[in-house]
Design an enzyme around this catalytic site. Structure first.
Site, PDB file in Angstrom:
ATOM      1  N   ASN A  34      -3.562  -2.569   6.607  1.00  0.00           N
ATOM      2  CA  ASN A  34      -3.002  -1.380   7.268  1.00  0.00           C
ATOM      3  C   ASN A  34      -3.823  -0.119   6.989  1.00  0.00           C
ATOM      4  OD1 ASN A  34      -2.308  -0.612   4.658  1.00  0.00           O
ATOM      5  ND2 ASN A  34      -0.092  -0.867   4.935  1.00  0.00           N
ATOM      6  N   GLY A  38      -7.395   0.726   2.121  1.00  0.00           N
ATOM      7  CA  GLY A  38      -8.652   0.088   2.501  1.00  0.00           C
ATOM      8  C   GLY A  38      -9.433   0.942   3.479  1.00  0.00           C
ATOM      9  N   ASP A  53       0.567  -4.409   9.073  1.00  0.00           N
ATOM     10  CA  ASP A  53       1.223  -4.519   7.770  1.00  0.00           C
ATOM     11  C   ASP A  53       1.574  -5.967   7.473  1.00  0.00           C
ATOM     12  OD1 ASP A  53       3.812  -4.294   5.898  1.00  0.00           O
ATOM     13  OD2 ASP A  53       2.667  -2.440   5.753  1.00  0.00           O
ATOM     14  N   PHE A  71      -4.470 -10.053  -0.859  1.00  0.00           N
ATOM     15  CA  PHE A  71      -4.933  -8.928  -1.684  1.00  0.00           C
ATOM     16  C   PHE A  71      -4.188  -7.634  -1.376  1.00  0.00           C
ATOM     17  CE2 PHE A  71      -8.411 -11.864  -0.901  1.00  0.00           C
ATOM     18  CZ  PHE A  71      -8.925 -12.085  -2.172  1.00  0.00           C
ATOM     19  N   ASN A  90       6.266  -2.571  -1.380  1.00  0.00           N
ATOM     20  CA  ASN A  90       5.084  -3.183  -0.772  1.00  0.00           C
ATOM     21  C   ASN A  90       4.681  -4.476  -1.470  1.00  0.00           C
ATOM     22  OD1 ASN A  90       2.532  -2.873   1.026  1.00  0.00           O
ATOM     23  ND2 ASN A  90       1.721  -3.238  -1.021  1.00  0.00           N
ATOM     24  N   TYR A 139       3.496  -1.518 -11.772  1.00  0.00           N
ATOM     25  CA  TYR A 139       2.449  -2.275 -11.079  1.00  0.00           C
ATOM     26  C   TYR A 139       2.365  -3.689 -11.638  1.00  0.00           C
ATOM     27  CZ  TYR A 139      -2.193  -4.184 -10.301  1.00  0.00           C
ATOM     28  OH  TYR A 139      -3.225  -5.026 -10.008  1.00  0.00           O
ATOM     29  N   ASN A 168     -11.175  -6.642 -15.715  1.00  0.00           N
ATOM     30  CA  ASN A 168     -11.787  -5.468 -15.081  1.00  0.00           C
ATOM     31  C   ASN A 168     -12.876  -5.895 -14.098  1.00  0.00           C
ATOM     32  OD1 ASN A 168     -10.305  -4.361 -17.312  1.00  0.00           O
ATOM     33  ND2 ASN A 168     -11.461  -2.477 -17.042  1.00  0.00           N
ATOM     34  N   ASP A 280      -2.466   1.986 -23.486  1.00  0.00           N
ATOM     35  CA  ASP A 280      -3.820   1.438 -23.451  1.00  0.00           C
ATOM     36  C   ASP A 280      -4.054   0.548 -24.673  1.00  0.00           C
ATOM     37  OD1 ASP A 280      -5.105   2.111 -21.144  1.00  0.00           O
ATOM     38  OD2 ASP A 280      -6.184   3.842 -21.953  1.00  0.00           O
TER      39      ASP A 280
END
Length: 320
Positions: A34, A38, A53, A71, A90, A139, A168, A280
């Site tokens: 969508n 991106g 979507d 993804f 989402n 997340y 990472n 962290d």
């Protein structure tokens, strides 16, 4: 053409590189994105593109597709803390709709872009797939919820699925590289300093229990990551949900990354020490033994200087 694949989020960083690898392997690729995070120019030439979507995947998904590579997710940890509803809606709600569309269309193979954030702060490193999953932000929690959803789908409806938990991701591959806005990943941020687009790089904490006091992370080249997705397509078995960590198994500190950028670019990189960020962990390093054993995956681009050089070439090309 040996197969037809829907790549959701294929206009993003990792999705676009995987789409490119599929095309190079002679596959037919349809990208669904969508464009909320991106970029249209990130979609590889040779792929069909649908701007839409994932909740509407049923409009385009039919039995002609062999598999879905998923993804399409929001992935900013900080944003997820202040807008958790966006991530549940989402990442979880969108994936639920996608799984329903796959079930209706009879598409029974899925490779899912998961994350090391599902583990939270590990008690032991390197991290194995059996480690406790204790995400420290919405997340990571949303990605873990999707993994649970996929496990149920595989058991109840025969889906063959592989979740790949990245550490990472860095580097670039041809025309595809990192275009995040805002940028939050260390290597492209340090490269912005080299380009003069940023005055200095912030080092969040220099008093961690590591060799130089800065956090250690496991960096994986995006092309190695893409290789793992193609192997995962072959490894997916009906009724099984396989979870694999993807990493190099060794880590580099924040200061090692900064020094490597200095060497690769030839630019001085001023650094400013800032307070630690909450949540962290000192060290995040993957055990990729499962990926090696089940997928036959062996990363071939583990050299940090090579990863940085590819990212630098992409950044320079974009700036030019």
């Amino acid at each position: 053409m040996s197969g037809k694949f829907l790549v959701t989020g294929g206009a993003g960083y990792v999705g676009s590189v995987v789409a490119q690898h599929l095309i190079e392997a002679g596959e037919e690729v349809v990208v669904l994105d969508n464009l909320s995070t991106g970029f249209r120019e990130g979609v590889p030439s040779g792929a069909s593109f649908i701007e839409g979507d994932i909740r509407d995947a049923a409009k385009w998904l039919d039995s002609s597709f062999d598999a879905v590579l998923h993804f399409a997710a929001f992935s900013q940890v900080g944003e997820s803390v202040v807008k958790p509803e966006k991530y549940w809606d989402n990442n979880v709600g969108g994936t639920m709709a996608l799984l329903g569309a796959m079930r209706e269309a009879g598409v029974r193979k899925l490779v899912f872009s998961s994350t090391a954030a599902t583990y939270g702060e590990p008690k032991e490193v390197p991290i194995v797939e059996s480690a406790p999953t204790r995400p420290t932000n919405p997340y990571g929690a949303s990605k873990l919820a999707v993994d649970h959803m996929i496990t149920g789908e595989a058991a109840a409806h025969g889906l063959g699925a592989v979740s790949l938990r990245y550490f990472n991701v860095a580097g670039a591959y041809g025309e595809q590289g990192e275009r995040h806005d805002p940028e939050s990943h260390l290597i492209p941020l340090v490269l912005q300093v080299a380009q003069g687009r940023r005055d200095a790089i912030s080092v969040f904490g220099d008093d961690y229990p590591t060799a130089d006091g800065t956090c250690v992370r496991d960096y994986i080249h995006v092309a190695d990551l893409a290789d793992a997705h193609l192997l995962a397509l072959k490894a997916a078995q009906p009724g099984e949900h396989l979870i694999c960590n993807l990493g190099n198994g060794n880590g580099f500190s924040v200061r090692e990354v900064i020094e490597t950028v200095r060497q690769v670019t030839g630019h001085p990189i001023p650094e400013v020490v800032a307070p630690r960020r909450g949540g962290d962990p000192a060290v995040l390093v993957a055990s990729a033994d499962t990926a090696r054993e089940r997928l036959g995956w062996n990363p071939s681009r583990a050299d940090l200087a090579g990863i940085v050089a590819d990212a630098w070439e992409f950044a320079q090309r974009r700036a030019g």
